[in-house]
Design a protein around this motif. Structure first.
Motif, PDB file in Angstrom:
ATOM      1  N   MET A  34       0.845  -1.194   0.000  1.00  0.00           N
ATOM      2  CA  MET A  34       0.000   0.000   0.000  1.00  0.00           C
ATOM      3  C   MET A  34       0.883   1.248   0.000  1.00  0.00           C
ATOM      4  O   MET A  34       1.861   1.320   0.749  1.00  0.00           O
ATOM      5  N   THR A  35       0.540   2.224  -0.811  1.00  0.00           N
ATOM      6  CA  THR A  35       1.311   3.455  -0.883  1.00  0.00           C
ATOM      7  C   THR A  35       1.061   4.312   0.355  1.00  0.00           C
ATOM      8  O   THR A  35      -0.084   4.500   0.775  1.00  0.00           O
ATOM      9  N   THR A  36       2.135   4.812   0.963  1.00  0.00           N
ATOM     10  CA  THR A  36       2.005   5.661   2.133  1.00  0.00           C
ATOM     11  C   THR A  36       1.434   7.020   1.741  1.00  0.00           C
ATOM     12  O   THR A  36       1.853   7.617   0.748  1.00  0.00           O
ATOM     13  N   GLN A  37       0.471   7.505   2.519  1.00  0.00           N
ATOM     14  CA  GLN A  37      -0.076   8.830   2.267  1.00  0.00           C
ATOM     15  C   GLN A  37       0.869   9.899   2.806  1.00  0.00           C
ATOM     16  O   GLN A  37       1.552   9.694   3.818  1.00  0.00           O
ATOM     17  N   HIS A  38       0.887  11.040   2.140  1.00  0.00           N
ATOM     18  CA  HIS A  38       1.691  12.168   2.583  1.00  0.00           C
ATOM     19  C   HIS A  38       0.807  13.413   2.639  1.00  0.00           C
ATOM     20  O   HIS A  38       0.047  13.675   1.703  1.00  0.00           O
ATOM     21  N   PHE A  39       0.940  14.154   3.715  1.00  0.00           N
ATOM     22  CA  PHE A  39       0.132  15.355   3.899  1.00  0.00           C
ATOM     23  C   PHE A  39       1.044  16.553   4.113  1.00  0.00           C
ATOM     24  O   PHE A  39       2.038  16.473   4.838  1.00  0.00           O
ATOM     25  N   LEU A  40       0.685  17.666   3.476  1.00  0.00           N
ATOM     26  CA  LEU A  40       1.356  18.924   3.754  1.00  0.00           C
ATOM     27  C   LEU A  40       0.639  19.561   4.939  1.00  0.00           C
ATOM     28  O   LEU A  40      -0.587  19.753   4.900  1.00  0.00           O
TER      29      LEU A  40
ATOM     30  N   ALA B  28       5.401  21.137   7.056  1.00  0.00           N
ATOM     31  CA  ALA B  28       5.990  19.800   7.154  1.00  0.00           C
ATOM     32  C   ALA B  28       5.239  18.853   6.236  1.00  0.00           C
ATOM     33  O   ALA B  28       4.056  19.064   5.936  1.00  0.00           O
ATOM     34  N   VAL B  29       5.933  17.840   5.796  1.00  0.00           N
ATOM     35  CA  VAL B  29       5.293  16.689   5.162  1.00  0.00           C
ATOM     36  C   VAL B  29       5.249  15.591   6.216  1.00  0.00           C
ATOM     37  O   VAL B  29       6.276  15.267   6.829  1.00  0.00           O
ATOM     38  N   MET B  30       4.052  15.036   6.447  1.00  0.00           N
ATOM     39  CA  MET B  30       3.874  14.038   7.497  1.00  0.00           C
ATOM     40  C   MET B  30       3.092  12.858   6.942  1.00  0.00           C
ATOM     41  O   MET B  30       2.280  13.003   6.025  1.00  0.00           O
ATOM     42  N   ASP B  31       3.348  11.702   7.544  1.00  0.00           N
ATOM     43  CA  ASP B  31       2.553  10.524   7.198  1.00  0.00           C
ATOM     44  C   ASP B  31       1.389  10.422   8.173  1.00  0.00           C
ATOM     45  O   ASP B  31       1.273  11.243   9.098  1.00  0.00           O
ATOM     46  N   PRO B  32       0.480   9.447   8.020  1.00  0.00           N
ATOM     47  CA  PRO B  32      -0.703   9.399   8.883  1.00  0.00           C
ATOM     48  C   PRO B  32      -0.405   9.146  10.361  1.00  0.00           C
ATOM     49  O   PRO B  32      -1.301   9.311  11.198  1.00  0.00           O
ATOM     50  N   GLN B  33       0.824   8.755  10.686  1.00  0.00           N
ATOM     51  CA  GLN B  33       1.200   8.569  12.087  1.00  0.00           C
ATOM     52  C   GLN B  33       1.929   9.791  12.646  1.00  0.00           C
ATOM     53  O   GLN B  33       2.474   9.758  13.746  1.00  0.00           O
ATOM     54  N   ALA B  34       1.976  10.875  11.873  1.00  0.00           N
ATOM     55  CA  ALA B  34       2.594  12.148  12.253  1.00  0.00           C
ATOM     56  C   ALA B  34       4.119  12.098  12.243  1.00  0.00           C
ATOM     57  O   ALA B  34       4.772  12.937  12.875  1.00  0.00           O
TER      58      ALA B  34
ATOM     59  N   LEU C 260       7.527  13.098  10.891  1.00  0.00           N
ATOM     60  CA  LEU C 260       7.981  14.260  10.129  1.00  0.00           C
ATOM     61  C   LEU C 260       8.963  13.808   9.053  1.00  0.00           C
ATOM     62  O   LEU C 260      10.072  13.370   9.353  1.00  0.00           O
ATOM     63  N   LEU C 261       8.537  13.918   7.794  1.00  0.00           N
ATOM     64  CA  LEU C 261       9.382  13.485   6.684  1.00  0.00           C
ATOM     65  C   LEU C 261      10.152  14.650   6.072  1.00  0.00           C
ATOM     66  O   LEU C 261      11.198  14.451   5.455  1.00  0.00           O
ATOM     67  N   HIS C 262       9.628  15.841   6.249  1.00  0.00           N
ATOM     68  CA  HIS C 262      10.285  17.051   5.733  1.00  0.00           C
ATOM     69  C   HIS C 262       9.744  18.212   6.552  1.00  0.00           C
ATOM     70  O   HIS C 262       8.574  18.232   6.931  1.00  0.00           O
ATOM     71  N   LYS C 263      10.602  19.195   6.836  1.00  0.00           N
ATOM     72  CA  LYS C 263      10.185  20.312   7.675  1.00  0.00           C
ATOM     73  C   LYS C 263      10.888  21.581   7.227  1.00  0.00           C
ATOM     74  O   LYS C 263      12.064  21.551   6.842  1.00  0.00           O
ATOM     75  N   GLY C 264      10.172  22.706   7.259  1.00  0.00           N
ATOM     76  CA  GLY C 264      10.765  23.987   6.906  1.00  0.00           C
ATOM     77  C   GLY C 264       9.871  25.115   7.370  1.00  0.00           C
ATOM     78  O   GLY C 264       8.851  24.907   8.032  1.00  0.00           O
ATOM     79  N   LYS C 265      10.233  26.337   7.000  1.00  0.00           N
ATOM     80  CA  LYS C 265       9.402  27.489   7.329  1.00  0.00           C
ATOM     81  C   LYS C 265       9.752  28.649   6.404  1.00  0.00           C
ATOM     82  O   LYS C 265      10.820  28.673   5.783  1.00  0.00           O
TER      83      LYS C 265
ATOM     84  N   TYR D  86       7.099  14.210  -3.246  1.00  0.00           N
ATOM     85  CA  TYR D  86       5.983  13.543  -2.574  1.00  0.00           C
ATOM     86  C   TYR D  86       4.684  13.717  -3.368  1.00  0.00           C
ATOM     87  O   TYR D  86       4.457  14.763  -3.966  1.00  0.00           O
ATOM     88  N   THR D  87       3.839  12.695  -3.323  1.00  0.00           N
ATOM     89  CA  THR D  87       2.466  12.830  -3.783  1.00  0.00           C
ATOM     90  C   THR D  87       1.643  13.277  -2.589  1.00  0.00           C
ATOM     91  O   THR D  87       1.491  12.529  -1.621  1.00  0.00           O
ATOM     92  N   LEU D  88       1.148  14.491  -2.621  1.00  0.00           N
ATOM     93  CA  LEU D  88       0.425  15.046  -1.478  1.00  0.00           C
ATOM     94  C   LEU D  88      -1.043  14.651  -1.530  1.00  0.00           C
ATOM     95  O   LEU D  88      -1.674  14.707  -2.590  1.00  0.00           O
ATOM     96  N   ASP D  89      -1.567  14.257  -0.361  1.00  0.00           N
ATOM     97  CA  ASP D  89      -2.946  13.778  -0.276  1.00  0.00           C
ATOM     98  C   ASP D  89      -3.869  14.754   0.438  1.00  0.00           C
ATOM     99  O   ASP D  89      -5.029  14.427   0.694  1.00  0.00           O
ATOM    100  N   GLY D  90      -3.379  15.937   0.759  1.00  0.00           N
ATOM    101  CA  GLY D  90      -4.212  16.929   1.419  1.00  0.00           C
ATOM    102  C   GLY D  90      -3.354  17.937   2.149  1.00  0.00           C
ATOM    103  O   GLY D  90      -2.143  17.741   2.304  1.00  0.00           O
ATOM    104  N   ILE D  91      -3.995  19.028   2.575  1.00  0.00           N
ATOM    105  CA  ILE D  91      -3.300  20.077   3.320  1.00  0.00           C
ATOM    106  C   ILE D  91      -4.028  20.297   4.639  1.00  0.00           C
ATOM    107  O   ILE D  91      -5.233  20.583   4.663  1.00  0.00           O
TER     108      ILE D  91
END
Length: 300
Positions: free
Chosen positions: A1-7, A19-25, A27-32, A58-63
């Motif tokens: 199953m493909t992991t979801q990624h959220f901005l 940040a880019v986060m997976d459904p378990q929170a 942190l895969l990428h972080k900035g400001k 990343y394929t983003l699945d929502g913000i």
């Protein structure tokens, strides 16, 4: 199953953390980036760069969005006022969907911090709690049955507006007396220095290094904060009151507040329900974690 990624965005008055986060929170990428002060158009231009760059990897699945202001989670409109006037009024859900073809959910920043504590922090076992965020002002959130209680006018948990006293015949709020900004301003007046030359840590450090002038200032600040927490306990009756903000990282904060609560409980014998205090565990990422949790709840 493909992991979801959220901005995930945390929109603050001075900076937008992302940040880019997976459904378990995780942190895969972080900035400001600095919060644009000018217009919503400039905000979108800054965010466009972030989205474009992240979509290369990343394929983003929502913000998921944490933001200042009184947020209507259903409509996607941010009411109230903040340091970024242009965010108040537009429908962010619709605008984000039109611009990026992504689903968005948004929530108030203090509510997000409370949700982070419910999910992964001090309130994991709690059904009823309050979060009190102590910073340049005092904000917060009320949680009942593990749901944020926004209130009729979306101002539930705005503890900083409580009137904590009077000065020269005018009301003084809890934020005016018990925020870290208040501590700094009172300390600066005591030391006869520019408030801009101090921050909360500097005030505590100076007192610990022997500046006796600051000891009563800090002691009164602890007492005022304890009185406010006592009032919150008796107005809302939560299981736990969780303290957030940078000052909550001080290891001796709860000791001093509990010392003043001891005094209050002794002075008011009829009051036998003692506030149970805890500090935030999610740290500086609490708003991001809570925004993601809110997104997942809304989209479930």
């Amino acid at each position: 199953m493909t992991t979801q990624h959220f901005l995930v965005l945390d929109i603050g008055g001075s900076a937008v953390k992302y940040a880019v986060m997976d459904p378990q929170a995780a942190l895969l990428h972080k900035g400001k980036f600095s919060s644009p002060k000018t217009s919503l158009d400039d905000f979108w231009l800054a965010l466009d760069k972030v989205v474009f760059t992240l979509r290369q990897k990343y394929t983003l699945d929502g913000i998921a969005i944490s933001t200042c202001g009184a947020v209507n989670c259903d409509s996607g409109v941010i009411h109230g006022a903040s340091a970024l006037p242009y965010i108040h009024g537009p429908n962010f859900k619709s605008l984000i969907h039109e611009r990026y073809q992504l689903t968005a959910e948004l929530e108030n920043d203090a509510c997000c911090a409370a949700l982070a504590e419910l999910w992964q922090g001090s309130a994991k076992q709690s059904n009823q709690c309050c979060l009190v965020v102590i910073g340049s002002g005092i904000g917060g959130a009320v949680v009942s049955h593990r749901q944020v209680q926004h209130g009729h006018q979306l101002h539930g948990g705005e503890f900083g507006y409580m009137i904590a006293g009077e000065k020269n015949g005018l009301p003084v709020t809890f934020s005016d007396l018990a925020s870290t900004r208040a501590l700094v301003e009172i300390a600066a007046e005591t030391l006869n220095v520019d408030p801009k030359s101090l921050d909360g840590k500097a005030v505590f450090d100076a007192a610990m290094q022997g500046d006796a002038r600051l000891v009563p200032v800090i002691e009164q600040w602890y007492r005022t904060l304890a009185i406010g927490l006592f009032n919150i306990q008796y107005c809302i009756d939560p299981e736990t009151i969780i303290l957030g903000g940078a000052v909550s990282e001080r290891p001796d904060l709860l000791m001093h507040l509990n010392r003043h609560l001891d005094d209050l409980m002794t002075a008011i014998p009829i009051a036998n329900i003692r506030p149970q205090l805890a500090t935030c565990q999610a740290g500086n990422d609490a708003n991001l974690i809570g925004a993601l949790f809110h997104f997942l709840q809304r989209q479930a």
